[in-house]
Design a protein around this motif. Structure first.
Motif, mmCIF file in Angstrom:
data_model
loop_
_atom_site.group_PDB
_atom_site.id
_atom_site.type_symbol
_atom_site.label_atom_id
_atom_site.label_comp_id
_atom_site.label_asym_id
_atom_site.label_seq_id
_atom_site.Cartn_x
_atom_site.Cartn_y
_atom_site.Cartn_z
ATOM 1 N N LEU A 207 0.856 -1.187 0.000
ATOM 2 C CA LEU A 207 0.000 0.000 0.000
ATOM 3 C C LEU A 207 0.889 1.232 0.000
ATOM 4 O O LEU A 207 1.753 1.387 0.862
ATOM 5 C CB LEU A 207 -0.925 0.009 1.210
ATOM 6 C CG LEU A 207 -1.948 1.151 1.287
ATOM 7 C CD1 LEU A 207 -3.221 0.682 2.005
ATOM 8 C CD2 LEU A 207 -1.384 2.391 1.998
ATOM 9 N N VAL A 208 0.682 2.097 -0.998
ATOM 10 C CA VAL A 208 1.456 3.325 -1.126
ATOM 11 C C VAL A 208 0.520 4.499 -0.879
ATOM 12 O O VAL A 208 -0.438 4.703 -1.631
ATOM 13 C CB VAL A 208 2.091 3.455 -2.530
ATOM 14 C CG1 VAL A 208 2.997 4.682 -2.587
ATOM 15 C CG2 VAL A 208 2.854 2.188 -2.900
ATOM 16 N N GLY A 209 0.764 5.246 0.197
ATOM 17 C CA GLY A 209 -0.083 6.377 0.536
ATOM 18 C C GLY A 209 0.625 7.697 0.296
ATOM 19 O O GLY A 209 1.804 7.846 0.630
ATOM 20 N N ASP A 210 -0.067 8.646 -0.298
ATOM 21 C CA ASP A 210 0.500 9.959 -0.586
ATOM 22 C C ASP A 210 -0.289 11.016 0.178
ATOM 23 O O ASP A 210 -1.387 11.417 -0.228
ATOM 24 C CB ASP A 210 0.444 10.241 -2.099
ATOM 25 C CG ASP A 210 1.114 11.551 -2.477
ATOM 26 O OD1 ASP A 210 1.243 12.445 -1.620
ATOM 27 O OD2 ASP A 210 1.512 11.703 -3.650
ATOM 28 N N GLY A 211 0.268 11.435 1.318
ATOM 29 C CA GLY A 211 -0.333 12.503 2.097
ATOM 30 C C GLY A 211 0.470 13.784 2.045
ATOM 31 O O GLY A 211 -0.026 14.857 2.378
ATOM 32 N N GLY A 212 1.736 13.666 1.654
ATOM 33 C CA GLY A 212 2.599 14.821 1.493
ATOM 34 C C GLY A 212 2.823 15.628 2.762
ATOM 35 O O GLY A 212 3.254 16.782 2.698
ATOM 36 N N GLY A 213 2.524 15.044 3.921
ATOM 37 C CA GLY A 213 2.653 15.782 5.165
ATOM 38 C C GLY A 213 1.491 16.733 5.417
ATOM 39 O O GLY A 213 1.462 17.425 6.432
ATOM 40 N N ASN A 214 0.511 16.725 4.495
ATOM 41 C CA ASN A 214 -0.637 17.627 4.614
ATOM 42 C C ASN A 214 -1.913 16.912 5.044
ATOM 43 O O ASN A 214 -2.927 17.566 5.308
ATOM 44 C CB ASN A 214 -0.892 18.320 3.270
ATOM 45 C CG ASN A 214 0.294 19.151 2.822
ATOM 46 O OD1 ASN A 214 0.864 19.898 3.603
ATOM 47 N ND2 ASN A 214 0.681 18.996 1.561
ATOM 48 N N ALA A 215 -1.891 15.592 5.077
ATOM 49 C CA ALA A 215 -3.056 14.807 5.468
ATOM 50 C C ALA A 215 -2.564 13.446 5.954
ATOM 51 O O ALA A 215 -1.438 13.036 5.675
ATOM 52 C CB ALA A 215 -4.022 14.646 4.287
ATOM 53 N N LYS A 216 -3.435 12.738 6.664
ATOM 54 C CA LYS A 216 -3.042 11.447 7.214
ATOM 55 C C LYS A 216 -2.829 10.423 6.102
ATOM 56 O O LYS A 216 -3.676 10.235 5.236
ATOM 57 C CB LYS A 216 -4.107 10.935 8.174
ATOM 58 C CG LYS A 216 -4.193 11.729 9.480
ATOM 59 C CD LYS A 216 -5.216 11.126 10.426
ATOM 60 C CE LYS A 216 -5.269 11.903 11.736
ATOM 61 N NZ LYS A 216 -6.269 11.330 12.668
ATOM 62 N N ALA A 217 -1.677 9.779 6.118
ATOM 63 C CA ALA A 217 -1.332 8.710 5.182
ATOM 64 C C ALA A 217 -0.059 8.059 5.690
ATOM 65 O O ALA A 217 0.757 8.714 6.363
ATOM 66 C CB ALA A 217 -1.129 9.254 3.768
ATOM 67 N N PRO A 218 0.143 6.776 5.414
ATOM 68 C CA PRO A 218 1.379 6.130 5.839
ATOM 69 C C PRO A 218 2.597 6.821 5.236
ATOM 70 O O PRO A 218 2.589 7.153 4.044
ATOM 71 C CB PRO A 218 1.237 4.695 5.295
ATOM 72 C CG PRO A 218 -0.220 4.518 5.044
ATOM 73 C CD PRO A 218 -0.749 5.857 4.682
ATOM 74 N N ARG A 219 3.605 7.056 6.034
ATOM 75 C CA ARG A 219 4.810 7.722 5.529
ATOM 76 C C ARG A 219 5.812 6.739 4.945
ATOM 77 O O ARG A 219 6.856 7.154 4.431
ATOM 78 C CB ARG A 219 5.452 8.552 6.643
ATOM 79 C CG ARG A 219 4.558 9.698 7.097
ATOM 80 C CD ARG A 219 5.320 10.749 7.859
ATOM 81 N NE ARG A 219 4.472 11.899 8.168
ATOM 82 C CZ ARG A 219 4.919 13.026 8.712
ATOM 83 N NH1 ARG A 219 6.208 13.146 8.999
ATOM 84 N NH2 ARG A 219 4.086 14.019 8.961
ATOM 85 N N ARG A 220 5.491 5.468 5.067
ATOM 86 C CA ARG A 220 6.291 4.426 4.407
ATOM 87 C C ARG A 220 5.341 3.454 3.724
ATOM 88 O O ARG A 220 4.178 3.325 4.103
ATOM 89 C CB ARG A 220 7.164 3.668 5.423
ATOM 90 C CG ARG A 220 8.302 4.484 6.008
ATOM 91 C CD ARG A 220 9.197 3.618 6.901
ATOM 92 N NE ARG A 220 10.354 4.345 7.382
ATOM 93 C CZ ARG A 220 10.373 5.154 8.431
ATOM 94 N NH1 ARG A 220 9.248 5.312 9.133
ATOM 95 N NH2 ARG A 220 11.473 5.768 8.806
ATOM 96 N N ILE A 221 5.834 2.780 2.719
ATOM 97 C CA ILE A 221 5.026 1.780 2.031
ATOM 98 C C ILE A 221 4.736 0.631 2.995
ATOM 99 O O ILE A 221 5.647 0.118 3.659
ATOM 100 C CB ILE A 221 5.756 1.256 0.784
ATOM 101 C CG1 ILE A 221 5.963 2.403 -0.211
ATOM 102 C CG2 ILE A 221 4.977 0.116 0.137
ATOM 103 C CD1 ILE A 221 6.789 2.021 -1.425
ATOM 104 N N ILE A 222 3.469 0.247 3.102
ATOM 105 C CA ILE A 222 3.075 -0.874 3.947
ATOM 106 C C ILE A 222 3.068 -2.139 3.097
ATOM 107 O O ILE A 222 2.527 -2.141 1.985
ATOM 108 C CB ILE A 222 1.676 -0.637 4.551
ATOM 109 C CG1 ILE A 222 1.666 0.642 5.395
ATOM 110 C CG2 ILE A 222 1.248 -1.828 5.404
ATOM 111 C CD1 ILE A 222 0.296 0.988 5.947
#
Length: 304
Positions: free
Chosen positions: A211-226
């Motif tokens: 799982l690849v999440g893109d939050g960019g530090g502006n919204a909740k998302a994993p900061r590493r690939i799960i």
């Protein structure tokens, strides 16, 4: 009757005939719809002020300008992406299918070379490698023409193309592109996640799913690939019910394939897409960064 390139109307008509191709080149180069549109606008300004004596073939001239402008923008963007918080995903491109699009040049935008999986791999190429790959592999330009566009010698361009092709072949995942299978699995995924059925969810995930999440530090998302089914499944189960319960879920099409948008008060707040092979989900993309999500609203409004 030939287009009069010396008149404003003639310049506009000629440019508009090629806009879809130019946008397609720029988007494949940059991975962002807004940046692609800005690049094409810059190309229009160059086109409008160009010496007509330099324009023997308008399409070739415009592709050359657009590619060079995209290269400059990509080099600047890569510096910014080095400090990006968490994984960086390309911005989704809202597309549509059907006979009306299949028979038009707009279908260039939803070909295999613009799939999310391919765009993610292209992010690992150097700007010049990416330009060569896009022009050669996505649009079929001969190496001699690519060399003219990039103002490089043909042998050097061939080497860039070989390196890019080798890198893409080794990095591009072999996902199925069957649209109905992806849509069916997306619907089953949503049902399991929304219902909080962890076992049903796990049964849809490949053992080595990521799982690849893109939050960019502006919204909740994993900061590493799960990675792995258990970790991905538990993450989805923990956040899905709240996400789905807060608003509306709608199936759309990103980059020629089924995707999901989550709306609150009529606006997209998050988006997701899965990659499928062997009947299982192999990868999930999740966009929560408003800078990537907000343009989806604009694109959907254009298509409505």
């Amino acid at each position: 009757m030939a287009t009069d390139l010396h008149s404003t109307d003639g310049l506009t008509r000629e440019f508009e005939e090629h806009r879809a191709v130019l946008t397609s080149v720029a988007y494949r180069m940059l991975g962002r719809v807004v940046d692609a549109e800005d690049t094409v606008q810059d190309a229009w300004l160059r086109w409008a002020s160009a010496d007509r004596g330099d324009v023997a073939e308008p399409r070739a001239y415009l592709v050359r300008i657009t590619t060079r402008l995209a290269l400059d923008r990509l080099r600047q963007a890569q510096n910014r992406r080095e400090s990006y918080v968490g994984p960086w995903l390309p911005e989704p491109l809202v597309t549509e299918s059907g006979p009306a699009v299949q028979d038009s040049s707009e279908r260039l935008l939803s070909a295999e070379s613009v799939s999310m999986a391919m765009l993610v791999v292209l992010e690992s190429l150097s700007p010049l490698e990416r330009a060569v790959f896009v022009l050669r592999e996505a649009f079929g330009y001969p190496y001699a023409e690519v060399a003219r566009v990039l103002e490089r010698g043909e042998p050097a361009v061939r080497q860039l193309g070989t390196r890019a092709r080798r890198h893409v072949d080794s990095g591009a995942p072999r996902y199925t592109v069957d649209p109905q299978e992806r849509r069916d699995l997306t619907e089953r995924f949503l049902s399991a996640a929304g219902g909080g059925d962890l076992q049903a969810l796990l049964s849809l995930l490949a053992p080595d799913v990521s799982l690849v999440g893109d939050g960019g530090g502006n919204a909740k998302a994993p900061r590493r690939i799960i990675e792995t089914a258990d970790k991905v499944g538990r993450f989805i189960a923990a956040v899905a019910q709240q996400t789905i319960g807060d608003g509306e879920v709608r199936l759309v099409e990103f980059n020629g394939a089924t995707a999901v948008v989550f709306l609150v008060e009529g606006r997209v707040r998050q988006a997701a897409q899965i990659e499928v092979a062997d009947g299982l989900i192999q990868r999930l993309y999740l966009w929560t960064n408003p800078q990537k999500v907000e343009p989806i609203n604009t694109q959907l409004q254009r298509g409505s």
